[in-house]
Design a protein around this motif. Sequence first.
Motif, mmCIF file in Angstrom:
data_model
loop_
_atom_site.group_PDB
_atom_site.id
_atom_site.type_symbol
_atom_site.label_atom_id
_atom_site.label_comp_id
_atom_site.label_asym_id
_atom_site.label_seq_id
_atom_site.Cartn_x
_atom_site.Cartn_y
_atom_site.Cartn_z
ATOM 1 N N VAL A 96 -46.525 41.186 109.207
ATOM 2 C CA VAL A 96 -47.318 39.984 108.917
ATOM 3 C C VAL A 96 -47.053 38.913 109.981
ATOM 4 O O VAL A 96 -47.985 38.259 110.464
ATOM 5 C CB VAL A 96 -47.024 39.453 107.494
ATOM 6 C CG1 VAL A 96 -47.670 38.093 107.264
ATOM 7 C CG2 VAL A 96 -47.510 40.457 106.447
ATOM 8 N N GLU A 97 -45.771 38.769 110.370
ATOM 9 C CA GLU A 97 -45.428 37.764 111.398
ATOM 10 C C GLU A 97 -46.109 38.096 112.729
ATOM 11 O O GLU A 97 -46.648 37.231 113.403
ATOM 12 C CB GLU A 97 -43.901 37.686 111.588
ATOM 13 C CG GLU A 97 -43.220 36.739 110.635
ATOM 14 C CD GLU A 97 -43.986 35.440 110.394
ATOM 15 O OE1 GLU A 97 -44.261 34.706 111.381
ATOM 16 O OE2 GLU A 97 -44.353 35.152 109.238
ATOM 17 N N GLU A 98 -46.060 39.387 113.092
ATOM 18 C CA GLU A 98 -46.676 39.786 114.364
ATOM 19 C C GLU A 98 -48.181 39.538 114.323
ATOM 20 O O GLU A 98 -48.770 39.028 115.277
ATOM 21 C CB GLU A 98 -46.387 41.268 114.669
ATOM 22 C CG GLU A 98 -46.833 41.633 116.084
ATOM 23 C CD GLU A 98 -46.576 43.096 116.459
ATOM 24 O OE1 GLU A 98 -47.139 43.525 117.470
ATOM 25 O OE2 GLU A 98 -45.827 43.789 115.745
ATOM 26 N N PHE A 99 -48.790 39.870 113.187
ATOM 27 C CA PHE A 99 -50.233 39.656 113.040
ATOM 28 C C PHE A 99 -50.555 38.161 113.144
ATOM 29 O O PHE A 99 -51.498 37.748 113.816
ATOM 30 C CB PHE A 99 -50.704 40.215 111.695
ATOM 31 C CG PHE A 99 -52.187 40.143 111.493
ATOM 32 C CD1 PHE A 99 -53.044 40.916 112.256
ATOM 33 C CD2 PHE A 99 -52.734 39.282 110.543
ATOM 34 C CE1 PHE A 99 -54.428 40.850 112.081
ATOM 35 C CE2 PHE A 99 -54.110 39.213 110.367
ATOM 36 C CZ PHE A 99 -54.953 39.998 111.137
ATOM 37 N N SER A 100 -49.711 37.365 112.509
ATOM 38 C CA SER A 100 -49.903 35.917 112.512
ATOM 39 C C SER A 100 -49.796 35.358 113.936
ATOM 40 O O SER A 100 -50.600 34.533 114.362
ATOM 41 C CB SER A 100 -48.845 35.282 111.596
ATOM 42 O OG SER A 100 -48.724 33.924 111.853
ATOM 43 N N SER A 101 -48.815 35.855 114.693
ATOM 44 C CA SER A 101 -48.598 35.329 116.059
ATOM 45 C C SER A 101 -49.742 35.738 116.993
ATOM 46 O O SER A 101 -50.067 35.032 117.934
ATOM 47 C CB SER A 101 -47.259 35.803 116.614
ATOM 48 O OG SER A 101 -47.308 37.202 116.825
ATOM 49 N N LEU A 102 -50.372 36.892 116.710
ATOM 50 C CA LEU A 102 -51.501 37.318 117.543
ATOM 51 C C LEU A 102 -52.731 36.448 117.264
ATOM 52 O O LEU A 102 -53.640 36.372 118.043
ATOM 53 C CB LEU A 102 -51.851 38.786 117.273
ATOM 54 C CG LEU A 102 -50.938 39.827 117.903
ATOM 55 C CD1 LEU A 102 -51.244 41.206 117.344
ATOM 56 C CD2 LEU A 102 -51.116 39.872 119.423
#
Length: 595
Positions: free
Chosen positions: A589-595
Amino acid sequence: MKVYTSRGEVPVNEKWNLEDIYSDLTKWENDLQVVEEMAAKLKGFDGAIQDGKSLYEYLKQREELSYKFNHVYAYSMLRVDEDTRDANSQSLLERAKGLSVKVSASTSFFMPFLLGLEKETLNSYMLEEKGLKYFEEDLFESFRYKDHVLTKDQEEVLSQLGEALSAPSTTFGMINNADIKFGEITNDNNEKVQLTRGMYSKLIEDEDREKRREAYKAYYKPYVELKNSIASTLSAAIKNNVTLARIRKYPSALEKGLFGDMVPKEVYENLITATKENIAPLHRYSELRKQKLQLDELRQYDMSVPLVQGVKQVIPYEEAYETMMKALAPLGEEYITILREFKDARYIDVRETPGKRSGAYNLGIYGVHPFILLNHQDDLDSLFTLAHECGHGVHSKLSSQHQPQITARYSIFVAEVASTVNEVLLINYLLEHEGNSDVRKHLLNHFIDQFKGTFFTQVMFAEFEKITHKLAEKGTPLNVEIFNQTYEALFREYNGDVVVFDDEVKFGWSRIPHFYRPFYVYKYATGFAAAIHLATKILEGDNETLQAYLNFLRSGSCDYPLELLKKTGVDLTTPVPIENAMKKFGELVEEFSSL
């Protein structure tokens, strides 16, 4: 993508080869005959097992019968699944089903006979006949059920009630599959048409929010209208289960459900507790979804639409297969060689054709090899389905190679581990090799949604089952109101306050067929968590975990599921694997959010 109008158009190398089971129909007919004769012979053992020698003779002949019967049945089933409209294949399957009834009848005496023996008697038989060593674990496993088996007469009565006890499930199946009529939606030509399940699964992912809303309302319409009928079938199914648990002297319905796999109830409770303690990333994902879709209110019909548009990839089957083999390379050379064999030796039926069974599955046949059915669509979902089913297929192949027939089949509890490990390795490979940021986002979104469906939703269902069975055990009447309250409270708890509730949400319980097969869905979540743990270790280059995992794939059911997983380093009696899976979800979720 080519659309095939008949099976004859599909290239030979993309169709499975059923001649590996029977090279011609005469051999199938012959085996059908042989099994029938063997069944008649087995019936003769009723009342005639007096010592170790006769017990061994019965068990040996039963295993031989089982081997042949599985071939007969599998062949006819696979033939039907190629084209469900074919009358010749249907007739073969009908005959195989008839044979199945005869086989069951010929062996039904054995369990009451065995459990009527004293342990000392069975031990003396073991000493008397060395051949019984092979069957020893199986025989003593049956003794675990001794406290829960009734007298011969009582068992007879219960078996006669079987059909009546399964009536709630049958009735729901009829309502859900045959009778249900969904509401109407507006098609592209602005005409009103009746919604179907197939249309719904596409429309609920449509970019047009009004289409999603309309499909959602039309889909739930019959469930809300039939709420009282469906509540009475679910209530009866739960009460039947509670009553049977009492009759069979289990401490609770939950413990009856877990007994077969020898899973302590702490594992079930751990799963729910550890998930709820680590639920924050799921709520965060709901927030992200609302932002990304630029909505004032996030509703349930917004929960399935992909968050990244315009990146639909076309992945032809050949390319999908190559991609999968590269992604699964961390599992070692033996694994990749088996996958190559699956394709070259035609274990896989690839294409969708008129009349072919929908969906996908793997069927392992002991003494032959696995057969995999696909309906490949040259897209991302099909690539994941391919990797998933090949995970089951390699598990079947390795278990059959390394285990005798008696322990070659693995339990449902561990089945999803092998398929999900492959999916985690695949998503990791795709993300590593994808430079386009939109495609990366799409891949992450795809995996997060899959994680949500296979893990969080199943844990929520598992908790719903636990609560409703407990209410029934206390004598609380189960009705629409109780089911609605329970389901709505759980939905809020799992999905967070960001979701605005339509009235339909609380009726979610009314459309779930799994609730008629109690305490089953939790296995999806435990399998998923175990797979996340193993795949992460394998990707870190942990050779010890890799070797332990490959041994696990060779193990079939030679030990109880929890013990098999412990040998790989996954201990589901502790919350650690669940917490690790939650951590992984948070990172996604964090990686998706940062993208």
